[in-house]
Design a protein around this motif. Structure first.
Motif, PDB file in Angstrom:
ATOM      1  N   GLY A 239       0.783  -1.223   0.000  1.00 27.35           N
ATOM      2  CA  GLY A 239       0.000   0.000   0.000  1.00 27.35           C
ATOM      3  C   GLY A 239       0.815   1.273   0.000  1.00 27.35           C
ATOM      4  O   GLY A 239       0.263   2.360  -0.161  1.00 27.35           O
ATOM      5  N   ARG A 240       2.145   1.172   0.181  1.00 27.60           N
ATOM      6  CA  ARG A 240       3.008   2.338   0.081  1.00 27.60           C
ATOM      7  C   ARG A 240       3.487   2.492  -1.363  1.00 27.60           C
ATOM      8  O   ARG A 240       3.339   1.581  -2.182  1.00 27.60           O
ATOM      9  CB  ARG A 240       4.210   2.202   1.015  1.00 27.60           C
ATOM     10  N   LYS A 241       4.080   3.647  -1.679  1.00 27.66           N
ATOM     11  CA  LYS A 241       4.613   3.859  -3.013  1.00 27.66           C
ATOM     12  C   LYS A 241       5.608   2.761  -3.349  1.00 27.66           C
ATOM     13  O   LYS A 241       6.464   2.412  -2.538  1.00 27.66           O
ATOM     14  CB  LYS A 241       5.294   5.225  -3.099  1.00 27.66           C
ATOM     15  N   MET A 242       5.483   2.189  -4.553  1.00 31.84           N
ATOM     16  CA  MET A 242       6.387   1.129  -4.964  1.00 31.84           C
ATOM     17  C   MET A 242       7.809   1.656  -5.007  1.00 31.84           C
ATOM     18  O   MET A 242       8.078   2.714  -5.572  1.00 31.84           O
ATOM     19  CB  MET A 242       5.973   0.560  -6.329  1.00 31.84           C
ATOM     20  N   SER A 243       8.725   0.905  -4.401  1.00 30.84           N
ATOM     21  CA  SER A 243      10.095   1.385  -4.234  1.00 30.84           C
ATOM     22  C   SER A 243      11.078   0.242  -4.375  1.00 30.84           C
ATOM     23  O   SER A 243      10.807  -0.887  -3.942  1.00 30.84           O
ATOM     24  CB  SER A 243      10.245   2.033  -2.851  1.00 30.84           C
ATOM     25  N   LYS A 244      12.254   0.557  -4.940  1.00 31.16           N
ATOM     26  CA  LYS A 244      13.304  -0.442  -5.065  1.00 31.16           C
ATOM     27  C   LYS A 244      13.803  -0.911  -3.710  1.00 31.16           C
ATOM     28  O   LYS A 244      14.227  -2.049  -3.553  1.00 31.16           O
ATOM     29  CB  LYS A 244      14.477   0.146  -5.877  1.00 31.16           C
ATOM     30  N   SER A 245      13.747  -0.025  -2.726  1.00 25.76           N
ATOM     31  CA  SER A 245      14.261  -0.370  -1.402  1.00 25.76           C
ATOM     32  C   SER A 245      13.168  -0.767  -0.413  1.00 25.76           C
ATOM     33  O   SER A 245      13.462  -1.148   0.713  1.00 25.76           O
ATOM     34  CB  SER A 245      15.042   0.822  -0.826  1.00 25.76           C
TER      35      SER A 245
END
Length: 372
Positions: A239-245
């Motif tokens: 549910g959070r912004k998709m991120s590499k980390s």
């Protein structure tokens, strides 16, 4: 570039004063929105007038947020005939971390993602930051054009520091916006695709260009415009912004099974009826958005189709749409990965082009500063 976009110069502040950046930041978002439609029309009508610089740090594989956002836009600009330079900013990996990690491997994977997504090295220059020494030499004169107070006020740098979890700010992170100014100005780029959160960095680039022109050579550097991205924010499985980390991403290089597992684990809500309400139901809206981006349909239409069949049906529909849409990209990526020379050749050609531009710019800068 022979044609640059008109800008209104601002006076260079007297020694010891720090006016300039903060007032520019206040107007940056408004100007970017106002200029957006005009710029899109100009790009479509006269792509030869524009040179774009964009890129990212090689901190991990590209994911669906990159693919549907920045990468798709780069391919679009390439197809329109705009000259695009794409920097894989390997030096910038250490701006907010103590250990760089496997940068070489990350660069390799990202270049494969670029090529599989449709970026053509014959039309788009892909290069590593560290492979262009003259680019980095530009940072010294550029740093002389800004104050510590202006660097310290940059809200994007503060946000990056908070996101990194570091206890204190490194000198490299503090001067990160000037590094980006060098990345953009070394090739005289006049258009930079950005999200709203990156506008402060672009405003620093405009400030550096303006002050250099006023101090050393009127009109030498363009003041680049920001092409404000209309790409939607893709959320990760949590549910959070998709991120590499963030350990919540679906990588472009993942296979169909991994994609299906990720979608099955994606957070939704307890309501049975599927509706597209991004503010109230962001996780459900995100699945509808991914399905829409993969099929060319609207999220509202897909929501109406699923109706009261619930999140399970929606997840299956999203999985099927994503797997089908990404199948040719992933097949192309596997084909490219089987050729051990393709990434090296792409980067070598890009470095040759970028070095030619950077060497010429550095020579001009030294001449304008009466150093050569």
């Amino acid at each position: 570039m022979s044609i640059t976009l008109p800008t209104t110069p601002a006076p260079v502040p007297p020694s010891g004063q720090t006016s300039g950046l903060s007032s520019s930041l206040d107007l940056a978002a408004e100007r970017a929105v106002d200029r957006g439609l005009h710029l899109e029309g100009e790009v479509a009508a006269h792509p030869e007038r524009f040179r774009v610089l964009t890129g990212e740090r090689p901190t991990g594989p590209l994911h669906l947020g990159h693919y549907f956002g920045t990468v798709a836009n780069r391919v679009r600009l390439q197809q329109l005939g705009v000259e695009v330079l794409l920097v894989v900013a390997d030096y910038q990996v250490i701006t907010d971390r103590e250990v760089a990690g496997d940068v070489r491997g990350a660069v390799h994977e990202i270049v494969l993602d670029y090529l599989a997504s449709g970026l053509d090295p014959a039309r788009t220059t892909v290069f590593q930051h560290s492979a262009v020494p003259a680019l980095n030499q530009l940072m010294l004169p550029f740093l002389s054009l800004v104050t510590v107070a202006e660097l310290d006020r940059n809200p994007t740098v503060k946000a990056e520091l908070a996101a990194s979890g570091a206890a204190s700010m490194s000198g490299l992170l503090l001067t990160y916006p000037v590094h980006q100014a060098a990345d953009i100005l070394f090739c005289h780029a006049n258009l930079v695709p950005v999200g709203k959160d990156q506008l402060p960095h672009l405003e620093m680039t405009r400030l550096v260009a303006r002050r250099f022109n006023q101090r050393y050579g009127a009109g030498y550097f363009p003041e680049p415009d920001g092409l404000l991205s209309a790409a939607p924010t893709v959320l990760g499985t949590d549910g959070r912004k998709m991120s590499k980390s963030g350990r919540n991403a679906i990588a472009l290089r993942d296979d169909a099974d991994a994609t299906a597992r990720a979608i099955r684990s994606a957070r939704t809500d307890s309501e049975r009826e599927i509706t597209y309400e991004p503010d109230r139901r962001p996780e459900v809206a995100n699945l509808l958005l991914l399905t829409a981006l993969s099929t060319g349909r609207s999220p509202q239409e897909i929501a109406a189709e699923v109706g009261g069949r619930g999140a399970g049906q929606l997840k299956q529909l999203t999985t099927d749409a994503l797997v089908a849409h990404l199948a040719p990209v992933r097949a192309r990526r596997a084909e490219l990965a089987a050729d051990p020379a393709v990434v090296a050749e792409t980067l070598a050609a890009g470095a040759a082009r970028a070095n030619a531009l950077a060497d010429a710019t550095l020579a001009d800068v030294r001449r304008l500063m009466a150093m050569a």
